[in-house]
Design an enzyme around this catalytic site. Structure first.
Site, short mmCIF file in Angstrom:
data_model
loop_
_atom_site.label_atom_id
_atom_site.label_comp_id
_atom_site.label_asym_id
_atom_site.label_seq_id
_atom_site.Cartn_x
_atom_site.Cartn_y
_atom_site.Cartn_z
N CYS A 2 40.96 31.90 28.47
CA CYS A 2 41.69 32.05 27.21
C CYS A 2 40.67 32.44 26.14
O CYS A 2 39.47 32.43 26.38
CB CYS A 2 42.34 30.74 26.79
N ARG A 28 41.06 38.43 26.80
CA ARG A 28 40.81 37.19 27.54
C ARG A 28 42.10 36.48 27.93
O ARG A 28 42.07 35.46 28.65
CB ARG A 28 39.95 36.24 26.69
N TRP A 75 45.84 32.45 28.54
CA TRP A 75 46.10 32.97 29.88
C TRP A 75 46.41 31.73 30.72
O TRP A 75 45.52 30.95 31.03
CB TRP A 75 44.86 33.70 30.42
N ASN A 101 39.65 26.28 26.01
CA ASN A 101 39.56 27.29 27.07
C ASN A 101 38.84 26.64 28.24
O ASN A 101 37.72 26.15 28.08
CB ASN A 101 38.77 28.51 26.58
N GLY A 102 39.49 26.60 29.38
CA GLY A 102 38.86 25.99 30.55
C GLY A 102 39.89 25.25 31.38
O GLY A 102 41.10 25.45 31.21
N GLU A 481 37.89 45.92 52.78
CA GLU A 481 37.78 45.81 51.32
C GLU A 481 36.62 46.65 50.79
O GLU A 481 36.76 47.32 49.76
CB GLU A 481 37.64 44.32 50.93
N LYS A 485 37.04 49.77 48.07
CA LYS A 485 36.31 49.85 46.80
C LYS A 485 35.63 51.21 46.67
O LYS A 485 35.73 51.88 45.66
CB LYS A 485 35.23 48.76 46.70
N GLU A 488 38.21 54.20 46.43
CA GLU A 488 39.07 54.32 45.25
C GLU A 488 38.31 54.67 43.97
O GLU A 488 38.87 55.28 43.07
CB GLU A 488 39.96 53.09 45.05
N HIS A 504 36.87 53.71 70.93
CA HIS A 504 38.19 54.21 71.29
C HIS A 504 38.61 55.37 70.40
O HIS A 504 39.78 55.54 70.11
CB HIS A 504 39.23 53.07 71.21
N LYS A 604 46.73 49.63 37.44
CA LYS A 604 46.86 48.24 37.85
C LYS A 604 48.20 47.74 37.35
O LYS A 604 48.57 48.03 36.21
CB LYS A 604 45.74 47.48 37.12
C1 BG6 Z 1 46.93 48.51 43.49
C2 BG6 Z 1 45.56 48.35 42.88
O1 BG6 Z 1 47.70 49.41 42.77
O2 BG6 Z 1 47.57 47.22 43.57
C3 BG6 Z 1 44.74 47.42 43.80
O3 BG6 Z 1 44.91 49.61 42.82
C4 BG6 Z 1 45.47 46.09 43.94
O4 BG6 Z 1 43.46 47.19 43.24
C5 BG6 Z 1 46.90 46.31 44.43
O5 BG6 Z 1 44.77 45.29 44.84
C6 BG6 Z 1 47.72 45.03 44.46
O6 BG6 Z 1 47.83 44.48 43.19
P1 BG6 Z 1 48.30 42.98 42.98
O7 BG6 Z 1 48.41 42.79 41.50
O8 BG6 Z 1 49.61 42.82 43.67
O9 BG6 Z 1 47.26 42.10 43.60
#
Ligand code: BG6
Length: 609
Positions: A2, A28, A75, A101-102, A481, A485, A488, A504, A604
């Protein structure tokens, strides 16, 4: 996470300053907002759920009297984003208010104790206990100064906090304290400010004093005093001049949100270790009773689910099915039923595919559980039980702290379930729990010792046209993962698959110099993984290995290696092993001159509360 801000000013009103400063802290947290001010020994307070601008339109936040006040932008972690849970929180009398905050770990015990002494709680937050605790101390020892009462109260708190308290008992003071949540004091000719982050007061002053863990600060119109909470001794610290631009300040001096968020992971992992036991218990009880369990998510959250399927299997002997949310309806929509349980994992809690899968399962009477960062999001509203990943807003489009936080929570659920089922020995359980507690430090060590090395490796491979990411067992999820990264944000085509699949098909692409990243956590798959490395090497591949510190055998085989501290149990390994891969993706992207925070064509989901 927060944002808190407050001030005592010589000229002008506090409320407009607090309002403007909270706006600068909105990154935040932004699900509710509140301000309390003091004038003539009386407290005035306005708060509500919603974004600052929306709440301001309703309440006119600037219209609060007095030159002293505290504010908060939230938050949610404990209690939904509702008006009643918005800060500031009051004691029973309304003569003392607090922002925080915490996360207070022992709030349930304290709440019970205070309720037994007659205190009445109105919110579901952990913060409210602090207000009542200080009230209780002052009731018992009315001669104590406010700062002394706060000092006594915070000694009873377990967890993280940056708090600020005002009371009609000493209407010209603000008392703040800090443990593991940021707190900084701003000094100007017109007065004194406190905030959880520099950007809050940067337009007002560039002179700041950073408060450290275990310290308490009393602010008045004439000055400030810092004291050590443990021994009450006065601490002297010189102010620093902050030469950041407002844009740099929001990123705390980092170039991008992504690298800031990578560096935040020791702290966000610490937060995940402060989950409410009650929710871990509830979720593991539902999983224990389920006939079939689907782990449903998209993107990075799906990779966390994939890793979790190994955790549930190895620790609790529970078979689970990780499913891409976008495939769930086609794959399982007809068969999912009243005996099915869905554990949906979503940072935002708003991703359309995840919500569609959940809706389908819900219509067929399945039990919906969820793990999300968006308390109050659509996903939490449709879930029977949900638990928070507690990592604060993530601004970089590429999820980083999300992955490690989700894994930490999922590991804790798997451990809880394992305990219920008695599937692993107490010694093993103790060992894993002890290592889980150490993960924030381990991640910190990786960042401190390996970041420069990863930077150099990124320079070497910046022009590669394609990458493989390979792992075995739970490291397969880490490989997926790492690949996501890099692909993307650096726009480098990359492929991940379980290393055992190499022969294979995929190995036919390999030619001299083809870069292959191997995730080499030391576990039962090691021997066969080494064979896979040798197969790739024999075809001229360049091997980049993420290894356990001192793993000489793989060091010998690798062209480049990055080390992770020893002794991480297999089921926890994706957490530390993902860090070098996040850094690798980040630095290669910089080498290519691209902005890692805003990859093209990607967005996002944002939590809608
Ligand atoms: C995608 C993002 O659109 O949604 C990813 O580019 C993310 O980084 C994925 O992991 C899922 O998002 P969320 O909010 O459901 O975890």
């Amino acid at each position: 996470m927060c944002g808190i801000f407050g001030c005592i000013v010589k000229e002008g009103q506090a409320a407009p300053l607090i309002h403007a400063s909270l706006k600068r802290l909105e990154y935040r947290g932004y699900d509710s907002v509140g301000i309390a001010t003091m004038q003539d020994g009386k407290i005035s307070l306005k708060k509500d759920q919603g974004k600052i601008d929306d709440v301001n339109r309703l309440l006119d936040l600037d219209d609060l009297p007095g030159n002293l006040g505290i504010g908060h932008t939230r938050w949610a972690t404990h209690g939904a984003p509702l008006k009643v849970n918005a800060h500031p929180h009051m004691d029973c009398t309304g003569n003392l208010v607090i922002v925080h905050n915490g996360i207070i770990e022992n709030f349930s015990e304290l709440k019970l104790e205070l309720e037994n002494s007659g205190h009445v709680f109105v919110s579901k937050t952990d913060t409210e206990v602090i207000a009542h605790l200080i009230e209780e101390i002052l009731e018992k020892k009315p001669k104590l100064k406010l700062a002394e009462a706060v000092l006594e109260a915070v000694k009873r708190l377990d967890g993280s906090y940056a708090i600020a308290v005002i009371s009609t008992k000493e209407p010209d003071k603000i008392v703040c304290a800090r443990n593991e949540s940021p707190l900084v004091i701003g000094l100007s000719k017109n007065g004194f400010y406190f905030a959880s982050d520099i950007p809050a007061f940067l337009p007002l002053t560039d002179k700041a004093v950073f408060i450290e863990d275990g310290e308490l600060v009393s602010l008045s119109a004439t000055g400030y005093e810092i004291r050590n909470i443990e021994n009450s001794k006065v601490v002297t610290r010189k102010p620093k001049i902050i030469d950041w631009t407002p844009e740099m300040a929001v990123k705390q001096g980092y170039m991008h949100f992504m690298i800031k968020e990578i560096h935040e992971q020791p702290a966000t992992l610490r937060n995940t270790l402060r989950l409410q036991e009650h929710y871990l218990d509830l979720i593991s009880t539902f999983l224990d009773r389920a006939n079939e369990v689907f782990l449903v998510a998209c993107g990075t959250s799906y990779h966390a689910c994939l890793a979790a399927s190994y955790m549930f299997s190895k620790l609790a002997f529970l078979p689970t099915y990780p499913v891409y949310a976008s495939e769930f309806v086609e794959q399982h929509g007809k068969s999912v039923n009243i005996d099915s349980t869905i554990l949906a994992v979503s940072q935002s809690g708003e991703t359309a595919d995840t919500l569609a899968a959940v809706t389908c399962a819900q219509q067929r009477a399945a039990t919906i559980l969820s793990l999300t960062n968006g308390i109050g999001s659509t996903l939490t509203r449709v879930s029977r039980v949900y638990i928070g990943q507690q990592s604060g807003p993530e601004i970089g489009v590429a999820a980083t702290k999300t992955f490690t936080s989700q894994l930490s929570v999922l590991a804790q659920i798997a451990l809880r379930l394992s305990k219920k089922r008695g599937k692993i020995s107490q010694d093993e359980m103790d060992h894993i729990e002890e290592r889980l507690e150490k993960l924030p430090d381990i991640v910190e060590t990786i960042i401190q010792t390996q970041e420069e090395k990863v930077k150099q490796i990124s320079k070497k491979y910046k022009d590669a046209k394609i990458f493989y990411f390979l792992g075995r067992g739970i490291s397969t999820a880490t490989a997926y993962e790492g690949r996501l990264k890099l692909m993307e944000i650096a726009y480098i085509p990359s492929i991940a698959f379980p290393a055992g699949e190499s022969k294979h098909g995929p190995i036919s692409l390999v030619e001299p110099g083809f870069p292959v990243v191997f995730i080499c956590a030391k576990d039962g798959t090691r021997k066969t993984l080494i064979s896979n490395i040798m197969e790739m090497k024999a075809r001229g591949a360049s091997i980049i290995a993420v290894i356990e510190e001192g793993d000489d055998e793989i060091k010998e085989l690798a062209d480049d290696y990055i080390e992770v501290p020893k002794g991480v149990p297999e089921v926890l390994s994706p957490i530390p092993y993902a860090i070098p891969l996040q850094l690798f993706a980040y630095y290669i992207t910089l080498e290519k001159g691209q902005n890692p925070d805003t990859p093209r064509n990607l967005a996002k989901s944002v939590t809608v509360k």
